[in-house]
Write a protein that holds these residues in place. Sequence first.
Motif, PDB file in Angstrom:
ATOM      1  N   ILE A  82      45.599  48.336  38.287  1.00 55.70           N
ATOM      2  CA  ILE A  82      45.199  46.947  38.055  1.00 55.70           C
ATOM      3  C   ILE A  82      44.264  46.509  39.175  1.00 55.70           C
ATOM      4  O   ILE A  82      44.557  46.729  40.356  1.00 55.70           O
ATOM      5  CB  ILE A  82      46.437  46.023  38.027  1.00 55.70           C
ATOM      6  N   VAL A  83      43.148  45.892  38.803  1.00 55.94           N
ATOM      7  CA  VAL A  83      42.226  45.341  39.795  1.00 55.94           C
ATOM      8  C   VAL A  83      42.056  43.853  39.503  1.00 55.94           C
ATOM      9  O   VAL A  83      41.731  43.466  38.377  1.00 55.94           O
ATOM     10  CB  VAL A  83      40.857  46.046  39.771  1.00 55.94           C
ATOM     11  N   ILE A  84      42.303  43.029  40.517  1.00 55.21           N
ATOM     12  CA  ILE A  84      42.182  41.577  40.385  1.00 55.21           C
ATOM     13  C   ILE A  84      40.987  41.108  41.210  1.00 55.21           C
ATOM     14  O   ILE A  84      40.835  41.479  42.379  1.00 55.21           O
ATOM     15  CB  ILE A  84      43.455  40.860  40.884  1.00 55.21           C
ATOM     16  N   GLY A  85      40.135  40.283  40.582  1.00 52.58           N
ATOM     17  CA  GLY A  85      38.963  39.771  41.285  1.00 52.58           C
ATOM     18  C   GLY A  85      38.632  38.355  40.857  1.00 52.58           C
ATOM     19  O   GLY A  85      39.347  37.746  40.060  1.00 52.58           O
ATOM     20  N   ARG A  86      37.529  37.855  41.373  1.00 54.10           N
ATOM     21  CA  ARG A  86      37.089  36.495  41.058  1.00 54.10           C
ATOM     22  C   ARG A  86      35.735  36.543  40.357  1.00 54.10           C
ATOM     23  O   ARG A  86      34.943  37.453  40.575  1.00 54.10           O
ATOM     24  CB  ARG A  86      36.974  35.660  42.335  1.00 54.10           C
ATOM     25  N   GLY A  87      35.488  35.528  39.517  1.00 52.58           N
ATOM     26  CA  GLY A  87      34.174  35.378  38.907  1.00 52.58           C
ATOM     27  C   GLY A  87      33.975  36.149  37.623  1.00 52.58           C
ATOM     28  O   GLY A  87      33.435  35.627  36.648  1.00 52.58           O
ATOM     29  N   GLU A  88      34.404  37.405  37.590  1.00 54.68           N
ATOM     30  CA  GLU A  88      34.268  38.258  36.412  1.00 54.68           C
ATOM     31  C   GLU A  88      35.227  39.431  36.554  1.00 54.68           C
ATOM     32  O   GLU A  88      35.709  39.715  37.656  1.00 54.68           O
ATOM     33  CB  GLU A  88      32.830  38.765  36.283  1.00 54.68           C
ATOM     34  N   PRO A  89      35.505  40.131  35.452  1.00 54.94           N
ATOM     35  CA  PRO A  89      36.392  41.296  35.561  1.00 54.94           C
ATOM     36  C   PRO A  89      35.816  42.313  36.538  1.00 54.94           C
ATOM     37  O   PRO A  89      34.657  42.730  36.399  1.00 54.94           O
ATOM     38  CB  PRO A  89      36.431  41.841  34.133  1.00 54.94           C
ATOM     39  N   PRO A  90      36.572  42.713  37.545  1.00 53.61           N
ATOM     40  CA  PRO A  90      36.056  43.644  38.554  1.00 53.61           C
ATOM     41  C   PRO A  90      35.956  45.070  38.020  1.00 53.61           C
ATOM     42  O   PRO A  90      36.561  45.417  37.006  1.00 53.61           O
ATOM     43  CB  PRO A  90      37.091  43.558  39.680  1.00 53.61           C
ATOM     44  N   ALA A  91      35.189  45.878  38.720  1.00 49.83           N
ATOM     45  CA  ALA A  91      35.047  47.282  38.333  1.00 49.83           C
ATOM     46  C   ALA A  91      36.335  48.034  38.627  1.00 49.83           C
ATOM     47  O   ALA A  91      37.024  47.760  39.605  1.00 49.83           O
ATOM     48  CB  ALA A  91      33.885  47.915  39.092  1.00 49.83           C
ATOM     49  N   LEU A  92      36.643  48.987  37.767  1.00 51.90           N
ATOM     50  CA  LEU A  92      37.819  49.832  37.978  1.00 51.90           C
ATOM     51  C   LEU A  92      37.455  51.015  38.869  1.00 51.90           C
ATOM     52  O   LEU A  92      36.314  51.446  38.912  1.00 51.90           O
ATOM     53  CB  LEU A  92      38.358  50.326  36.634  1.00 51.90           C
TER      54      LEU A  92
END
Length: 350
Positions: free
Chosen positions: A340-350
């Motif tokens: 799982i990758v959590i980021g801001r603004g847009e779905p982050p790269a895996l």
Amino acid sequence: MTDDLRDTLDRVGDRFNLGEYEIDAYLAVLEHGELTASDIADRTDIPQPRVYDTVRSLSDRGLVELRESRPMKIVAVDPDDAFGDLRSSFAEMVDELEARYTAPTRETEAVSLVKSRSTILRYLEEVIENAEYELAVSLTPGLLRRFRDELAAKVAAGVSVELLVTPASNAPDPAEFDYLEVATIARARRGITTPVLAVGDGEYSVYATQDALRDDRERYGVIFNRSALGFLVSGFFGTVLWTTAETLAADGEERPFPRRYASIRRAVKDVREFDGEEFYASVEGRDIETGEEVTVRGKVVDVAFVDTEEVASLVVETETGRVEIGGRVAALEDVEGQEIVIGRGEPPAL
């Protein structure tokens, strides 16, 4: 193997086969020159009833002298005298052993049992050093000191480190020890019953009793080389150990996003810390109905979590609708989240 090499190995093995208590006692006596049994108990994690057996073992190896006074005094032997006879023979032994050495293939078994203290420590170090984004460790104060530099390097590299120190009564004082140098969050747990363990990226893991690290031959360590099994240790750490420990230090909101997780619980806890802020998730996992590998990307619109950490999930708004993400062996959610990758603004790269 030559007789001389075998004799040297026998002597080295006898001299250096020290358990954790023996090492702690020996270093304390070396530092002060002379101590009583009570002094050693006060300066180490060794229970008072175990001190006498420990120092007699050191005396048998020629590392200390025991002076039968009241109270008995334990006196350090000059290391040059204690180990001088081994210096030249040890160097020759290493050369001979190196000449015989054949590099082993990587251990591939899903589960391995080990009883050697040195082997358990080697695997602990390997798990710590190989963690790329998430590390959970339960360590005694002595092991915390031993692996301090390795843990600090992981924190500096951006790895999320959850550190549990046990027993709590012997944990370094937060006013004197910089826990945030070696951990993202640190807690302490009562009792010597808490195991020593390490889980890297939710996969490779080590589990051992504290007794096993004192060379108790009736105890053992377990090495898990598969993610499905590493999850069991990670789940035990998160739901049984972590929830019954007291916080020593936490960096809170200081770590940057995006953040990568093997554990749904850690992902959900981080999102909850920023209550009201907007987050996006990218998840690799399996459809719990079909078992097919899936990738989910979208905005995090809801989370579920209870303080016992028995329930933790994310709801992600995708282009085709909402998808509920659970942890390993999820049954109530739509997808078993494996990375799982959590980021801001847009779905982050895996």
